[in-house]
Design a protein around this motif. Sequence first.
Motif, PDB file in Angstrom:
ATOM      1  N   ILE A 182       0.866  -1.181   0.000  1.00 39.17           N
ATOM      2  CA  ILE A 182       0.000   0.000   0.000  1.00 39.17           C
ATOM      3  C   ILE A 182       0.903   1.231   0.000  1.00 39.17           C
ATOM      4  CG2 ILE A 182      -1.705   1.346   1.297  1.00 39.17           C
ATOM      5  CD1 ILE A 182      -2.717  -1.327   2.467  1.00 39.17           C
ATOM      6  N   PRO A 183       0.830   2.091  -1.010  1.00 36.23           N
ATOM      7  CA  PRO A 183       1.679   3.286  -1.042  1.00 36.23           C
ATOM      8  C   PRO A 183       1.443   4.156   0.187  1.00 36.23           C
ATOM      9  CG  PRO A 183       0.658   2.928  -3.177  1.00 36.23           C
ATOM     10  CD  PRO A 183      -0.016   1.982  -2.218  1.00 36.23           C
ATOM     11  N   ALA A 184       2.532   4.641   0.758  1.00 35.49           N
ATOM     12  CA  ALA A 184       2.422   5.495   1.945  1.00 35.49           C
ATOM     13  C   ALA A 184       3.540   6.518   1.921  1.00 35.49           C
ATOM     14  CB  ALA A 184       2.491   4.653   3.211  1.00 35.49           C
ATOM     15  N   ARG A 185       3.221   7.730   2.329  1.00 39.57           N
ATOM     16  CA  ARG A 185       4.224   8.781   2.357  1.00 39.57           C
ATOM     17  C   ARG A 185       4.176   9.541   3.687  1.00 39.57           C
ATOM     18  NH1 ARG A 185       1.629  12.406  -2.591  1.00 39.57           N
ATOM     19  NH2 ARG A 185      -0.098  13.383  -1.439  1.00 39.57           N
ATOM     20  N   TYR A 186       5.259  10.218   3.960  1.00 35.85           N
ATOM     21  CA  TYR A 186       5.441  11.004   5.176  1.00 35.85           C
ATOM     22  C   TYR A 186       4.977  12.431   4.881  1.00 35.85           C
ATOM     23  CZ  TYR A 186       8.307  13.189   8.944  1.00 35.85           C
ATOM     24  OH  TYR A 186       8.765  13.896  10.027  1.00 35.85           O
ATOM     25  N   VAL A 187       4.243  13.034   5.804  1.00 37.63           N
ATOM     26  CA  VAL A 187       3.728  14.387   5.597  1.00 37.63           C
ATOM     27  C   VAL A 187       4.054  15.244   6.812  1.00 37.63           C
ATOM     28  CG1 VAL A 187       1.727  15.781   4.969  1.00 37.63           C
ATOM     29  CG2 VAL A 187       1.780  13.359   4.346  1.00 37.63           C
ATOM     30  N   SER A 188       4.668  16.387   6.576  1.00 37.96           N
ATOM     31  CA  SER A 188       4.924  17.346   7.650  1.00 37.96           C
ATOM     32  C   SER A 188       3.868  18.435   7.609  1.00 37.96           C
ATOM     33  CB  SER A 188       6.313  17.959   7.510  1.00 37.96           C
ATOM     34  OG  SER A 188       6.405  18.704   6.296  1.00 37.96           O
ATOM     35  N   GLY A 189       3.590  19.037   8.777  1.00 36.12           N
ATOM     36  CA  GLY A 189       2.583  20.088   8.797  1.00 36.12           C
ATOM     37  C   GLY A 189       2.352  20.667  10.174  1.00 36.12           C
ATOM     38  N   TYR A 190       1.199  21.305  10.303  1.00 32.47           N
ATOM     39  CA  TYR A 190       0.815  21.976  11.540  1.00 32.47           C
ATOM     40  C   TYR A 190      -0.566  21.487  11.987  1.00 32.47           C
ATOM     41  CZ  TYR A 190       4.323  25.604  10.323  1.00 32.47           C
ATOM     42  OH  TYR A 190       5.460  26.294  10.000  1.00 32.47           O
ATOM     43  N   GLY A 191      -0.740  21.298  13.292  1.00 33.10           N
ATOM     44  CA  GLY A 191      -2.040  20.942  13.851  1.00 33.10           C
ATOM     45  C   GLY A 191      -2.272  21.693  15.147  1.00 33.10           C
ATOM     46  N   PRO A 192      -3.512  22.104  15.435  1.00 33.43           N
ATOM     47  CA  PRO A 192      -3.775  22.938  16.609  1.00 33.43           C
ATOM     48  C   PRO A 192      -3.666  22.216  17.950  1.00 33.43           C
ATOM     49  CG  PRO A 192      -5.823  22.387  15.500  1.00 33.43           C
ATOM     50  CD  PRO A 192      -4.718  21.898  14.613  1.00 33.43           C
ATOM     51  N   ASP A 193      -3.783  20.897  17.979  1.00 34.38           N
ATOM     52  CA  ASP A 193      -3.770  20.167  19.247  1.00 34.38           C
ATOM     53  C   ASP A 193      -2.485  19.375  19.476  1.00 34.38           C
ATOM     54  OD1 ASP A 193      -6.334  21.062  19.971  1.00 34.38           O
ATOM     55  OD2 ASP A 193      -7.279  19.481  18.771  1.00 34.38           O
ATOM     56  N   VAL A 194      -1.459  19.678  18.707  1.00 31.36           N
ATOM     57  CA  VAL A 194      -0.176  18.996  18.884  1.00 31.36           C
ATOM     58  C   VAL A 194       0.423  19.412  20.232  1.00 31.36           C
ATOM     59  CG1 VAL A 194       2.176  18.777  18.011  1.00 31.36           C
ATOM     60  CG2 VAL A 194       0.238  18.835  16.426  1.00 31.36           C
ATOM     61  N   SER A 195       0.866  18.443  21.013  1.00 38.70           N
ATOM     62  CA  SER A 195       1.406  18.728  22.339  1.00 38.70           C
ATOM     63  C   SER A 195       2.648  17.880  22.592  1.00 38.70           C
ATOM     64  CB  SER A 195       0.350  18.438  23.407  1.00 38.70           C
ATOM     65  OG  SER A 195       0.848  18.708  24.707  1.00 38.70           O
ATOM     66  N   PRO A 196       3.787  18.540  22.892  1.00 36.40           N
ATOM     67  CA  PRO A 196       3.993  19.990  22.904  1.00 36.40           C
ATOM     68  C   PRO A 196       3.910  20.561  21.490  1.00 36.40           C
ATOM     69  CG  PRO A 196       6.080  18.847  23.150  1.00 36.40           C
ATOM     70  CD  PRO A 196       5.019  17.800  23.227  1.00 36.40           C
ATOM     71  N   GLN A 197       3.468  21.824  21.400  1.00 35.98           N
ATOM     72  CA  GLN A 197       3.250  22.419  20.087  1.00 35.98           C
ATOM     73  C   GLN A 197       4.551  22.504  19.306  1.00 35.98           C
ATOM     74  OE1 GLN A 197       1.538  22.955  17.200  1.00 35.98           O
ATOM     75  NE2 GLN A 197      -0.044  23.716  18.566  1.00 35.98           N
ATOM     76  N   ASP A 198       4.526  22.001  18.083  1.00 34.37           N
ATOM     77  CA  ASP A 198       5.721  21.915  17.249  1.00 34.37           C
ATOM     78  C   ASP A 198       5.268  21.607  15.832  1.00 34.37           C
ATOM     79  OD1 ASP A 198       8.381  21.704  16.404  1.00 34.37           O
ATOM     80  OD2 ASP A 198       8.982  20.480  18.127  1.00 34.37           O
ATOM     81  N   PHE A 199       6.225  21.469  14.909  1.00 38.33           N
ATOM     82  CA  PHE A 199       5.893  20.866  13.631  1.00 38.33           C
ATOM     83  C   PHE A 199       5.385  19.455  13.919  1.00 38.33           C
ATOM     84  CE2 PHE A 199       9.427  23.812  12.681  1.00 38.33           C
ATOM     85  CZ  PHE A 199       8.809  24.609  11.724  1.00 38.33           C
ATOM     86  N   HIS A 200       4.531  18.935  13.033  1.00 44.73           N
ATOM     87  CA  HIS A 200       3.964  17.612  13.273  1.00 44.73           C
ATOM     88  C   HIS A 200       4.120  16.762  12.020  1.00 44.73           C
ATOM     89  CE1 HIS A 200       1.669  14.779  15.589  1.00 44.73           C
ATOM     90  NE2 HIS A 200       0.753  14.642  14.642  1.00 44.73           N
ATOM     91  N   ALA A 201       4.186  15.444  12.233  1.00 46.51           N
ATOM     92  CA  ALA A 201       4.311  14.509  11.121  1.00 46.51           C
ATOM     93  C   ALA A 201       3.218  13.457  11.194  1.00 46.51           C
ATOM     94  CB  ALA A 201       5.682  13.831  11.137  1.00 46.51           C
ATOM     95  N   VAL A 202       2.654  13.128  10.041  1.00 53.46           N
ATOM     96  CA  VAL A 202       1.637  12.081   9.932  1.00 53.46           C
ATOM     97  C   VAL A 202       1.991  11.213   8.730  1.00 53.46           C
ATOM     98  CG1 VAL A 202      -0.155  13.559  10.939  1.00 53.46           C
ATOM     99  CG2 VAL A 202       0.115  13.460   8.444  1.00 53.46           C
ATOM    100  N   ALA A 203       1.258  10.142   8.559  1.00 50.05           N
ATOM    101  CA  ALA A 203       1.372   9.319   7.354  1.00 50.05           C
ATOM    102  C   ALA A 203       0.201   9.637   6.437  1.00 50.05           C
ATOM    103  CB  ALA A 203       1.377   7.839   7.715  1.00 50.05           C
ATOM    104  N   GLU A 204       0.395   9.373   5.156  1.00 45.33           N
ATOM    105  CA  GLU A 204      -0.678   9.506   4.177  1.00 45.33           C
ATOM    106  C   GLU A 204      -0.630   8.265   3.301  1.00 45.33           C
ATOM    107  OE1 GLU A 204      -2.548  13.364   2.002  1.00 45.33           O
ATOM    108  OE2 GLU A 204      -0.464  12.948   1.541  1.00 45.33           O
ATOM    109  N   VAL A 205      -1.764   7.588   3.152  1.00 49.24           N
ATOM    110  CA  VAL A 205      -1.805   6.326   2.413  1.00 49.24           C
ATOM    111  C   VAL A 205      -2.696   6.473   1.181  1.00 49.24           C
ATOM    112  CG1 VAL A 205      -1.323   4.917   4.438  1.00 49.24           C
ATOM    113  CG2 VAL A 205      -3.696   5.450   3.852  1.00 49.24           C
ATOM    114  N   PHE A 206      -2.361   5.682   0.160  1.00 54.47           N
ATOM    115  CA  PHE A 206      -3.097   5.727  -1.103  1.00 54.47           C
ATOM    116  C   PHE A 206      -4.001   4.508  -1.185  1.00 54.47           C
ATOM    117  CE2 PHE A 206      -3.614   5.284  -5.732  1.00 54.47           C
ATOM    118  CZ  PHE A 206      -3.899   6.597  -6.099  1.00 54.47           C
ATOM    119  N   LEU A 207      -5.316   4.753  -1.160  1.00 58.69           N
ATOM    120  CA  LEU A 207      -6.312   3.692  -1.177  1.00 58.69           C
ATOM    121  C   LEU A 207      -7.338   3.957  -2.278  1.00 58.69           C
ATOM    122  CD1 LEU A 207      -6.781   3.488   2.690  1.00 58.69           C
ATOM    123  CD2 LEU A 207      -5.726   1.719   1.260  1.00 58.69           C
TER     124      LEU A 207
END
Length: 264
Positions: A182-207
Amino acid sequence: MTLSIETSLVYHFDQPTDFMLQIEAAILPEQRLISARIECTPGEHFARVPAQEHIGDRIWLRHDGEFRVDYAAKLTIGRKVEDIASLGAVEPHKLPGEAVDFMLDSRYCDGTGFQPFVEEQFGHLSGGGRIAAMRDWIVEHFHYVPGSSDMHTTATDSFMARRGVCRDYAHVLVAFARASAIPARYVSGYGPDVSPQDFHAVAEVFLADPSGIGGTWQIVDPTGMVDPHEFAKIAVGRDAADAGFMTSYGYAAMTGKDITVRRG
């Protein structure tokens, strides 16, 4: 959803140094910028180049001494978010070119090495159902420990330690997904509930797209800190090497960092 972002970074360079920043929210169909500004200490060089997959910009700079960058933006997010568990897989031979690179092993995400574990643990599931189970497994078995990893930590290291930060959680999920074709990539970004507040990383999958035509990239956050409706993408990549907020080609000392993300 409207987000307001303010970011300040301060570095010190002992000699003229080339470095690259990726800190601005990308302009995308699902993200509309209302306003944005970036200001930095004048230096020898400043140039924009397209980032991975042409999502966002990378900024090349060259500087000596103290460097400061201030970024502020306001944007609205109108992302179409699907129920991951309800989505099917796209058979590998039907994948578009844009997704193929994200099935392959990368610097931090060795999907091939996880194939035996993934097959044993999740082999009874497929598509989005398998992704949801992988996300839940990470939530159950990992501990979020700031400072427990560094720039050398791979998905395999994090899997063995069962701890890390958002970067590590995302790497493990990306590796699990790739181990399942399953294709998957790394995504950097911003989210309001990140604790401690910082840049945030999530995964993104292709379905598979629910329409039955083609596929769809869907955000999955195994830390549980961000709702995909409220996540502002900065950049995507095979792993953190492609989407780091700062990449220096020489010694750089961070002396200050302040990030604020608010709704509205």
